[in-house]
Design a protein around this motif. Structure first.
Motif, PDB file in Angstrom:
ATOM      1  N   ASP A  83      15.771  41.612  26.281  1.00 54.03           N
ATOM      2  CA  ASP A  83      16.512  42.424  27.239  1.00 54.03           C
ATOM      3  C   ASP A  83      15.703  42.790  28.487  1.00 54.03           C
ATOM      4  N   ASN A  84      14.474  42.273  28.568  1.00 55.78           N
ATOM      5  CA  ASN A  84      13.652  42.419  29.773  1.00 55.78           C
ATOM      6  C   ASN A  84      13.446  43.860  30.219  1.00 55.78           C
ATOM      7  N   ASP A  85      13.378  44.769  29.279  1.00 60.58           N
ATOM      8  CA  ASP A  85      13.056  46.142  29.671  1.00 60.58           C
ATOM      9  C   ASP A  85      11.703  46.525  29.055  1.00 60.58           C
ATOM     10  N   ASP A  86      11.342  47.765  29.184  1.00 54.40           N
ATOM     11  CA  ASP A  86      10.028  48.187  28.700  1.00 54.40           C
ATOM     12  C   ASP A  86      10.114  48.958  27.384  1.00 54.40           C
ATOM     13  N   SER A  87      11.107  48.626  26.571  1.00 52.91           N
ATOM     14  CA  SER A  87      11.298  49.370  25.324  1.00 52.91           C
ATOM     15  C   SER A  87      11.065  48.511  24.085  1.00 52.91           C
ATOM     16  N   PHE A  88      10.416  47.332  24.264  1.00 52.25           N
ATOM     17  CA  PHE A  88      10.214  46.439  23.130  1.00 52.25           C
ATOM     18  C   PHE A  88       8.952  46.787  22.351  1.00 52.25           C
ATOM     19  N   TYR A  89       9.128  46.953  21.044  1.00 51.10           N
ATOM     20  CA  TYR A  89       8.025  47.107  20.103  1.00 51.10           C
ATOM     21  C   TYR A  89       8.441  46.337  18.852  1.00 51.10           C
ATOM     22  N   PRO A  90       7.632  45.391  18.391  1.00 47.83           N
ATOM     23  CA  PRO A  90       8.092  44.465  17.342  1.00 47.83           C
ATOM     24  C   PRO A  90       8.313  45.082  15.975  1.00 47.83           C
ATOM     25  N   ALA A  93     -10.075  52.769   9.468  1.00 48.80           N
ATOM     26  CA  ALA A  93      -8.950  53.614   9.049  1.00 48.80           C
ATOM     27  C   ALA A  93      -9.310  55.090   9.077  1.00 48.80           C
ATOM     28  N   ASN A  94     -10.589  55.384   8.965  1.00 49.42           N
ATOM     29  CA  ASN A  94     -11.043  56.775   8.946  1.00 49.42           C
ATOM     30  C   ASN A  94     -11.790  57.164  10.222  1.00 49.42           C
ATOM     31  N   ASN A  95     -11.527  56.428  11.295  1.00 51.55           N
ATOM     32  CA  ASN A  95     -12.246  56.640  12.545  1.00 51.55           C
ATOM     33  C   ASN A  95     -11.498  57.586  13.489  1.00 51.55           C
ATOM     34  N   GLY A  96     -11.085  58.705  12.977  1.00 47.24           N
ATOM     35  CA  GLY A  96     -10.494  59.744  13.816  1.00 47.24           C
ATOM     36  C   GLY A  96      -9.300  59.268  14.614  1.00 47.24           C
ATOM     37  N   SER A  97      -9.340  59.470  15.925  1.00 44.56           N
ATOM     38  CA  SER A  97      -8.193  59.159  16.778  1.00 44.56           C
ATOM     39  C   SER A  97      -8.029  57.666  17.029  1.00 44.56           C
ATOM     40  N   ARG A  98      -9.050  56.862  16.740  1.00 51.06           N
ATOM     41  CA  ARG A  98      -8.948  55.419  16.949  1.00 51.06           C
ATOM     42  C   ARG A  98      -9.007  54.700  15.608  1.00 51.06           C
ATOM     43  N   ASP A  99      -8.024  55.014  14.775  1.00 54.16           N
ATOM     44  CA  ASP A  99      -7.960  54.426  13.447  1.00 54.16           C
ATOM     45  C   ASP A  99      -7.108  53.164  13.469  1.00 54.16           C
ATOM     46  N   LEU A 100      -6.782  52.630  12.316  1.00 56.58           N
ATOM     47  CA  LEU A 100      -5.982  51.411  12.257  1.00 56.58           C
ATOM     48  C   LEU A 100      -4.603  51.613  12.874  1.00 56.58           C
ATOM     49  N   SER A 101      -4.025  52.785  12.680  1.00 57.09           N
ATOM     50  CA  SER A 101      -2.730  53.081  13.283  1.00 57.09           C
ATOM     51  C   SER A 101      -2.819  52.990  14.806  1.00 57.09           C
ATOM     52  N   TYR A 102      -3.901  53.475  15.358  1.00 55.89           N
ATOM     53  CA  TYR A 102      -4.114  53.411  16.811  1.00 55.89           C
ATOM     54  C   TYR A 102      -4.042  51.967  17.298  1.00 55.89           C
ATOM     55  N   TYR A 103      -4.706  51.050  16.599  1.00 55.55           N
ATOM     56  CA  TYR A 103      -4.735  49.659  17.040  1.00 55.55           C
ATOM     57  C   TYR A 103      -3.387  48.963  16.839  1.00 55.55           C
ATOM     58  N   VAL A 104      -2.666  49.324  15.795  1.00 59.45           N
ATOM     59  CA  VAL A 104      -1.330  48.751  15.585  1.00 59.45           C
ATOM     60  C   VAL A 104      -0.374  49.230  16.679  1.00 59.45           C
ATOM     61  N   ARG A 105      -0.635  50.407  17.228  1.00 60.99           N
ATOM     62  CA  ARG A 105       0.217  50.952  18.296  1.00 60.99           C
ATOM     63  C   ARG A 105      -0.351  50.726  19.701  1.00 60.99           C
ATOM     64  N   TYR A 106      -1.421  49.942  19.795  1.00 61.41           N
ATOM     65  CA  TYR A 106      -2.044  49.656  21.087  1.00 61.41           C
ATOM     66  C   TYR A 106      -1.264  48.517  21.761  1.00 61.41           C
ATOM     67  N   TRP A 107      -0.041  48.804  22.062  1.00 59.57           N
ATOM     68  CA  TRP A 107       0.953  47.793  22.431  1.00 59.57           C
ATOM     69  C   TRP A 107       1.405  47.963  23.875  1.00 59.57           C
ATOM     70  N   ASP A 108       1.572  46.822  24.561  1.00 53.01           N
ATOM     71  CA  ASP A 108       2.082  46.812  25.927  1.00 53.01           C
ATOM     72  C   ASP A 108       3.525  46.311  25.889  1.00 53.01           C
ATOM     73  N   PRO A 109       4.520  47.200  25.995  1.00 52.39           N
ATOM     74  CA  PRO A 109       5.919  46.773  25.880  1.00 52.39           C
ATOM     75  C   PRO A 109       6.380  45.885  27.029  1.00 52.39           C
ATOM     76  N   THR A 110       5.701  45.920  28.142  1.00 58.40           N
ATOM     77  CA  THR A 110       6.062  45.070  29.276  1.00 58.40           C
ATOM     78  C   THR A 110       5.595  43.633  29.060  1.00 58.40           C
ATOM     79  N   GLU A 111       4.350  43.481  28.627  1.00 60.09           N
ATOM     80  CA  GLU A 111       3.800  42.147  28.375  1.00 60.09           C
ATOM     81  C   GLU A 111       4.175  41.614  26.998  1.00 60.09           C
ATOM     82  N   ARG A 112       4.719  42.482  26.164  1.00 60.61           N
ATOM     83  CA  ARG A 112       5.157  42.116  24.820  1.00 60.61           C
ATOM     84  C   ARG A 112       4.018  41.582  23.954  1.00 60.61           C
ATOM     85  N   THR A 113       2.878  42.202  24.088  1.00 59.34           N
ATOM     86  CA  THR A 113       1.720  41.913  23.255  1.00 59.34           C
ATOM     87  C   THR A 113       0.804  43.124  23.308  1.00 59.34           C
TER      88      THR A 113
END
Length: 210
Positions: A183-190, A64-84
């Motif tokens: 909807d098969n587009d690239d805008s999906f984020y859960p 959580a305190n690891n600068g630019s690669r914190d917990l928020s970074y990993y929660v947002r490390y998302w591929d909207p095309t593959e949906r994972t």
């Protein structure tokens, strides 16, 4: 100052530096050599559970305190095309036995996987149906937790102007995504936008170890 005085000063400085290095190396060695093993029956005692709990807590806090690669970074490390998540196996298990990428994954592997332990890592977020509604996205799923499992949590805040962090991410802000997975587009984020104002959602990162 005389030459001999200068030499003594340098010697004291060197001695102090070496002593500090010895202490640091000793602490690092102690942390790395802590091995947590179950009994022959598979149960673990209270001291071992306490050690597991502390390790799990520490990993979340460090990340959580690891600068630019914190917990928020990993929660947002998302591929909207593959949906994972990027590099994940599939949505139902996330990274599975592989663990997440980067330093976060390395810490989890060294602390748990290499010690014969299993863990699940999930993101629990506020839903948009009611104040008590919540949703879960699996980042890592390695099975049903054992009865001796310990749980560590850390809460983070996502903001409307945050962006996704994966290799193919763009400058599109989170509020530009939706939770429609059909909807098969690239805008999906859960994780939905459920808060008025600059806050997007509040997410509890939960680490379960057994």
């Amino acid at each position: 100052m005389s030459a001999s005085g200068s030499d003594r000063g340098q010697a004291f400085t060197l001695e102090g530096t070496v002593s500090a290095l010895v202490v640091v190396i000793g602490v690092m060695f102690a942390m790395q050599s802590t091995v947590i093993t179950p009994s022959s029956s598979g149960a673990i005692d209270s001291q071992t559970r306490t050690q597991l709990q502390q390790k799990a807590n520490d990993i979340l806090v460090i990340t959580a305190n690891n600068g630019s690669r914190d917990l928020s970074y990993y929660v947002r490390y998302w591929d909207p095309t593959e949906r994972t998540f990027y590099g994940a196996i599939r949505p139902s298990i996330g990274y599975g036995v592989n663990g997440p990428p980067g330093d976060f994954g390395e810490m989890l592997t060294m602390s748990f996987t290499e010690q014969g332990r299993h863990y699940n890592l999930i993101a629990r977020y506020r839903g948009n149906e009611s104040p008590n509604d919540s949703g879960v996205q699996r980042i890592v799923y390695q099975g049903a937790p054992g009865k001796n499992a310990v749980v560590a949590t850390y809460t983070i805040t996502l903001y409307d102007d945050n962006t996704l962090t994966g290799p193919k991410s763009t400058t599109r802000e989170l509020e530009g995504y939706d939770t429609n997975a059909s909807d098969n587009d690239d805008s999906f984020y859960p994780i939905p936008d459920v808060v008025h104002g600059p806050v997007y959602n509040v997410v509890e990162v939960r680490l379960i170890v057994w």
